[in-house]
Design a protein around this motif. Sequence first.
Motif, short mmCIF file in Angstrom:
data_model
loop_
_atom_site.label_atom_id
_atom_site.label_comp_id
_atom_site.label_asym_id
_atom_site.label_seq_id
_atom_site.Cartn_x
_atom_site.Cartn_y
_atom_site.Cartn_z
N LYS A 131 0.84 -1.20 0.00
CA LYS A 131 0.00 0.00 0.00
C LYS A 131 0.88 1.25 0.00
O LYS A 131 0.60 2.21 -0.71
N GLU A 132 1.97 1.20 0.78
CA GLU A 132 2.86 2.36 0.87
C GLU A 132 3.46 2.69 -0.49
O GLU A 132 3.52 3.84 -0.90
N ALA A 133 3.93 1.65 -1.20
CA ALA A 133 4.54 1.87 -2.51
C ALA A 133 3.53 2.45 -3.49
O ALA A 133 3.84 3.34 -4.28
N ALA A 134 2.31 1.93 -3.42
CA ALA A 134 1.26 2.42 -4.32
C ALA A 134 0.93 3.88 -4.00
O ALA A 134 0.78 4.70 -4.91
N GLU A 173 2.92 6.02 -2.58
CA GLU A 173 4.08 6.83 -2.94
C GLU A 173 4.05 7.13 -4.44
O GLU A 173 4.30 8.24 -4.87
N ALA A 174 3.74 6.10 -5.23
CA ALA A 174 3.66 6.28 -6.68
C ALA A 174 2.55 7.27 -7.04
O ALA A 174 2.73 8.14 -7.89
N LEU A 175 1.42 7.14 -6.36
CA LEU A 175 0.30 8.03 -6.60
C LEU A 175 0.67 9.46 -6.23
O LEU A 175 0.37 10.40 -6.95
N ALA A 176 1.36 9.62 -5.09
CA ALA A 176 1.80 10.95 -4.65
C ALA A 176 2.73 11.56 -5.69
O ALA A 176 2.66 12.76 -5.98
N GLY A 177 3.61 10.73 -6.27
CA GLY A 177 4.53 11.20 -7.29
C GLY A 177 3.78 11.67 -8.53
O GLY A 177 4.10 12.71 -9.10
N LEU A 178 2.77 10.91 -8.92
CA LEU A 178 1.97 11.28 -10.08
C LEU A 178 1.20 12.58 -9.82
O LEU A 178 1.12 13.45 -10.68
N TYR A 216 4.56 8.26 4.81
CA TYR A 216 3.97 7.86 6.07
C TYR A 216 4.73 6.66 6.61
O TYR A 216 5.06 5.76 5.85
N PRO A 217 5.02 6.55 7.93
CA PRO A 217 4.84 7.67 8.86
C PRO A 217 5.95 8.67 8.66
O PRO A 217 7.02 8.33 8.19
#
Length: 98
Positions: free
Chosen positions: A6-9, A11-16, A46-47
């Motif tokens: 979930k964190e990686a997903a 993070e990727a979403l935040a980057g996009l 997070y965190p």
Amino acid sequence: GDFGSKEAAEEALAGLKALAGSCTVSSDETTTQHCTTANLYYHTAYPGNSGTRAGKWPKGTIVDVLDGWETQADGYTWVKVLYDGGTYYAAREYLERV
């Protein structure tokens, strides 16, 4: 794609979202406005930890906190904050509801 966690997903979403410059909050996410009670560092991961600081909101900054999303870590209660088109994480202890 499969990001493995979930964190990686997120993070990727935040980057996009950062690339897009702005994001649209979907209708199923409810935000409540909060005011910072002190100069508050906000984090991109997070965190939050010292390596993920994105910047600092001065005392009195109004931000939108994602209602119902919070978790305990490192002695703080972390909340997800939507601010100026970005998604960040901050310690709830330094935010008060407006």
